[in-house]
Design a protein around this motif. Structure first.
Motif, PDB file in Angstrom:
ATOM      1  N   SER A  42       0.841  -1.202   0.000  1.00  0.00           N
ATOM      2  CA  SER A  42       0.000   0.000   0.000  1.00  0.00           C
ATOM      3  C   SER A  42       0.874   1.249   0.000  1.00  0.00           C
ATOM      4  O   SER A  42       2.072   1.190   0.307  1.00  0.00           O
ATOM      5  CB  SER A  42      -0.884   0.019   1.246  1.00  0.00           C
ATOM      6  N   LEU A  43       0.270   2.369  -0.326  1.00  0.00           N
ATOM      7  CA  LEU A  43       1.004   3.638  -0.261  1.00  0.00           C
ATOM      8  C   LEU A  43       1.495   3.906   1.159  1.00  0.00           C
ATOM      9  O   LEU A  43       2.598   4.421   1.351  1.00  0.00           O
ATOM     10  CB  LEU A  43       0.122   4.791  -0.743  1.00  0.00           C
ATOM     11  N   ALA A  44       0.689   3.541   2.139  1.00  0.00           N
ATOM     12  CA  ALA A  44       1.100   3.756   3.534  1.00  0.00           C
ATOM     13  C   ALA A  44       2.346   2.935   3.862  1.00  0.00           C
ATOM     14  O   ALA A  44       3.270   3.436   4.509  1.00  0.00           O
ATOM     15  CB  ALA A  44      -0.049   3.390   4.471  1.00  0.00           C
ATOM     16  N   ARG A  45       2.382   1.685   3.408  1.00  0.00           N
ATOM     17  CA  ARG A  45       3.562   0.840   3.674  1.00  0.00           C
ATOM     18  C   ARG A  45       4.782   1.362   2.909  1.00  0.00           C
ATOM     19  O   ARG A  45       5.904   1.310   3.413  1.00  0.00           O
ATOM     20  CB  ARG A  45       3.275  -0.607   3.276  1.00  0.00           C
ATOM     21  N   ALA A  47       5.323   4.480   2.088  1.00  0.00           N
ATOM     22  CA  ALA A  47       5.743   5.687   2.809  1.00  0.00           C
ATOM     23  C   ALA A  47       6.536   5.317   4.058  1.00  0.00           C
ATOM     24  O   ALA A  47       7.601   5.888   4.329  1.00  0.00           O
ATOM     25  CB  ALA A  47       4.524   6.525   3.175  1.00  0.00           C
ATOM     26  N   GLU A  48       6.030   4.327   4.798  1.00  0.00           N
ATOM     27  CA  GLU A  48       6.728   3.895   6.014  1.00  0.00           C
ATOM     28  C   GLU A  48       8.110   3.334   5.676  1.00  0.00           C
ATOM     29  O   GLU A  48       9.099   3.635   6.342  1.00  0.00           O
ATOM     30  CB  GLU A  48       5.886   2.831   6.727  1.00  0.00           C
ATOM     31  N   THR A  53       6.098  10.670   4.587  1.00  0.00           N
ATOM     32  CA  THR A  53       4.647  10.718   4.751  1.00  0.00           C
ATOM     33  C   THR A  53       4.000  10.233   3.462  1.00  0.00           C
ATOM     34  O   THR A  53       4.625  10.250   2.391  1.00  0.00           O
ATOM     35  CB  THR A  53       4.166  12.148   5.049  1.00  0.00           C
ATOM     36  N   LYS A  54       2.747   9.817   3.564  1.00  0.00           N
ATOM     37  CA  LYS A  54       2.006   9.405   2.371  1.00  0.00           C
ATOM     38  C   LYS A  54       1.896  10.576   1.391  1.00  0.00           C
ATOM     39  O   LYS A  54       1.987  10.386   0.170  1.00  0.00           O
ATOM     40  CB  LYS A  54       0.626   8.900   2.786  1.00  0.00           C
ATOM     41  N   LYS A  64      -0.718   4.528  -6.277  1.00  0.00           N
ATOM     42  CA  LYS A  64       0.014   3.269  -6.100  1.00  0.00           C
ATOM     43  C   LYS A  64       0.339   2.665  -7.456  1.00  0.00           C
ATOM     44  O   LYS A  64       1.463   2.197  -7.684  1.00  0.00           O
ATOM     45  CB  LYS A  64      -0.818   2.293  -5.261  1.00  0.00           C
TER      46      LYS A  64
END
Length: 198
Positions: A42-45, A47-48, A53-54, A64
Motif C-alpha cells: 500500500s502507499l502507507a507501507r 511511505a513507512e 509521509t504518504k 500506487k
C-alpha cells in the motif's frame, strides 16, 4: 500540458533530490511487492518503508499504480539490458537458446525482480499483453531460422511454448529456492535445437 517523466510536479525539470527520492520509492516498492505481494503493498507501507509521509509519496507518484508501474519498468529495464547484452554477443543462429539461458539465469539471480513480475504485471493489464510477451522472442526465432537457412517456422507457437516453459521453471524456483533451473533450462534448449534442426 501533460507532465513528462523527466518533469517535476510543476512541469519543471526534476532536481537531483527528486530523482533520488523517486529512485528510493521505486526500490522500496520493489522490496515490498517481493516480500508482501501486490495486494498488501500500500502507499502507507511504501511511505513507512521510505520514512516519508504518504503525502510526500503522492508528490512524486500520483497513485500506487503509478509507483508500481515505475517499479515494473525498472525491473524490466534491468532484465532487458541483461538479455539484450547476451543476445548481442551470441551468433544469430543461437538466439533462442541464448535467450532461454539469459532469461532463466537473470530471473534465478534476481528473485525480487521475478516476484515483482509475477505479482504486479497481472494488475497492469495494458502493459502485459500476450503479443508483447511472445513477439520479441518470435522475432529471435525467425532470425535464428533464417541464419540456419531453414524455411519459415511457426515462431509464434514456439515462442509461446518457450515462454510458458520459462514461466514454469521460474515459478518452481520461486516456490522452492533449492530448485536448480540450470539443467531444465538446458533440456528446454535441447528441445529448441530439435525444433530448429530442419
Amino acid at each position: 500540458m501533460a507532465r513528462t517523466p523527466k518533469q517535476g510536479r510543476a512541469g519543471r525539470g526534476t532536481t537531483l533530490i527528486e530523482r533520488v527520492r523517486r529512485a528510493q520509492l521505486v526500490e522500496v516498492t520493489v522490496d515490498l511487492i517481493a516480500e508482501l505481494g501486490y495486494a498488501k503493498t500500500s502507499l502507507a507501507r511504501i511511505a513507512e518503508g521510505a520514512d516519508l509521509t504518504k503525502a510526500a509519496v503522492l508528490y512524486h507518484f500520483p497513485s500506487k499504480d503509478a509507483l508500481v508501474r515505475a517499479a515494473c519498468a525498472q525491473v524490466l529495464e534491468t532484465l532487458t539490458e541483461e538479455v539484450g547484452a547476451a543476445l548481442a554477443s551470441a551468433p544469430a543462429a543461437d538466439g533462442p537458446t541464448t535467450y532461454v539461458r539469459a532469461m532463466v539465469g537473470h530471473l534465478r539471480a534476481h528473485p525480487r525482480h521475478t516476484r515483482v513480475i509475477v505479482e504486479a504485471f497481472p494488475h497492469l493489464e495494458d502493459d502485459h499483453t500476450s503479443e508483447r510477451r511472445w513477439g520479441p522472442l518470435a522475432g529471435i526465432i525467425d532470425t535464428a531460422a533464417e541464419a540456419r537457412g531453414l524455411p519459415a517456422v511457426d515462431s509464434r507457437s514456439l515462442a509461446v511454448i518457450i515462454g510458458g516453459a520459462i514461466d514454469g521453471l521460474v515459478g518452481e524456483a520461486l516456490r522452492d529456492p533449492d530448485y536448480d533451473t540450470t539443467g531444465p533450462a538446458e533440456r528446454l534448449n535441447a528441445m529448441i535445437e530439435s525444433a530448429l534442426s530442419g
